[in-house]
Design an enzyme around this catalytic site. Structure first.
Site, mmCIF file in Angstrom:
data_model
loop_
_atom_site.group_PDB
_atom_site.id
_atom_site.type_symbol
_atom_site.label_atom_id
_atom_site.label_comp_id
_atom_site.label_asym_id
_atom_site.label_seq_id
_atom_site.Cartn_x
_atom_site.Cartn_y
_atom_site.Cartn_z
ATOM 1 N N PRO A 71 6.006 3.350 0.306
ATOM 2 C CG PRO A 71 7.231 2.203 1.962
ATOM 3 C CD PRO A 71 7.400 3.129 0.774
ATOM 4 C CG HIS A 72 0.163 3.361 4.806
ATOM 5 N ND1 HIS A 72 0.458 3.449 6.156
ATOM 6 C CD2 HIS A 72 -1.096 3.866 4.674
ATOM 7 C CE1 HIS A 72 -0.564 3.978 6.796
ATOM 8 N NE2 HIS A 72 -1.524 4.254 5.917
ATOM 9 C CD GLU A 73 2.775 6.680 9.393
ATOM 10 O OE1 GLU A 73 3.862 7.269 9.610
ATOM 11 O OE2 GLU A 73 1.688 7.032 9.890
ATOM 12 C CD GLN A 118 -2.894 1.219 2.285
ATOM 13 O OE1 GLN A 118 -3.106 0.197 2.914
ATOM 14 N NE2 GLN A 118 -3.492 2.366 2.545
ATOM 15 C CB THR A 173 2.850 -1.259 4.367
ATOM 16 O OG1 THR A 173 3.540 -0.223 3.643
ATOM 17 C CG2 THR A 173 1.356 -1.012 4.339
#
Length: 344
Positions: free
Chosen positions: A235-237, A171, A239
């Protein structure tokens, strides 16, 4: 003790709690898990049919699997992880492919490089890891590693079900207010819906609606907002732990991006995955001592697949000495074959 096993119909309510708990940290992460009870129940039924061998690619129904992480002491479900044997599941699997164009004028002596995103479905029919969700308190724990890597041990034990290459979407960036810069700068203009709605449509249906609404033309990155440009391939933090674990497994980011949030798509050769390469079959023996190195241990085929963590020791004959209590968790007994892989 933690156990990874195939999802069952009775798990549906607990999985819904993980997939869509309002206001929770987990809910900030998108997932291919549907948040509708009937649709999730169908996904579990499909997984069970795949495990039983009642789904065949010859009739256009690729195998899809869903596993859960369960506490053996409480019976509670704390996470999910899935595998799609063929990305797209008989439909195109869309991503953006990042490339560059060089614009040059010989007369002016000027040239410039421009990043471009091309709609692509080149990853269609590759094996795809998906549906990874875990309760926040278990991130960066052995249970987290077990849930992710158990899928690779499943692939090792059912190698002919899966392709030679494997991919996983990570994500992308999402801000504290819930906005997704990449989506807000690009996708929203064509879909007239917010990111969460589009993401849920993707999980409920397929990504074929993208082809109907998204223009097939290449997208010049410089035309996107600065925030969207900065988020591409990031990336989303939340993930990052999953990303780092997958990188240790052997996955690497390539030229593909998630078509909704611009997150990285990781790829690897299946037979080069670290868990698969370092795993080995062993014959199960018992011991009343809890000693040795902690390893992942998997056993069983199809719906009988089980994977857990335990301390193990080898005999002089190369067999595996495991506490008898682990036998019950795996559903095996002395003399049965298991597969082990060292913990990282």
């Amino acid at each position: 003790m933690w156990l990874v096993r195939p999802a069952l119909p009775d798990d549906v309510d607990q999985i819904l709690d993980i997939a869509g708990a309002a206001g929770s940290e987990t809910a900030r992460l998108s997932s291919t898990l549907p948040r509708q009870r009937d649709v999730l129940a169908e996904k579990i039924d499909y997984s069970m049919a795949s495990l039983a061998g009642n789904v065949t690619t010859e009739v256009g129904r690729p195998k899809r699997f869903l596993f859960v992480l369960q506490s053996t002491s409480t019976g509670r479900i704390h996470g999910t992880a899935g595998i799609d044997a063929r990305a797209g599941n008989s439909q195109p699997f869309y991503n953006y492919r990042r490339d560059a164009l060089i614009h040059a004028s010989h007369e002016l002596g000027v040239s410039s490089r421009v990043d471009v995103l091309y709609p692509s479905h080149a990853l269609t029919d590759q094996t795809l890891l998906c549906s990874f969700s875990i309760t926040p308190e278990l991130r960066n724990t052995e249970a987290f590693e077990l849930l992710s890597r158990a899928r690779i041990l499943f692939i090792a034990g059912h190698r002919d079900w899966f392709t030679s290459t494997i991919a996983v979407e990570i994500q992308g960036v999402q801000l504290e207010d819930g906005s997704v810069p990449f989506w807000d700068s690009l996708g929203r203009h064509f879909f007239n819906m917010d990111f969460e709605t589009a993401d849920q449509y993707s999980g409920l249906l397929s990504k074929t609606f993208i082809a109907e609404l998204m223009p097939p033309n290449p997208v010049y990155v410089t035309l996107l907002s600065e925030a969207a440009q900065a988020s591409i391939g990031q990336p989303h933090e939340l993930t990052v732990p999953n990303l780092e674990l997958l990188q240790r497994e052997g996955f690497r980011a390539g030229c593909y991006l998630d078509i909704f949030d611009g997150g990285p798509v990781l790829e690897a050769r299946t037979d080069a995955l670290r868990t698969l390469v370092t795993s080995q079959p062993k014959t199960l023996h018992g011991t009343y001592e809890d000693c040795g190195d902690t390893c992942l241990i998997s056993a069983g085929e199809g719906s009988g697949f089980r994977c857990t963590l335990a301390r193990v020791a080898n005999t002089l004959e190369g067999a595996l000495k495991v506490p008898v209590g682990v036998w019950k968790v795996l559903g095996k007994t002395a003399g049965d074959e298991v597969r082990i892989a060292p913990c990282w």
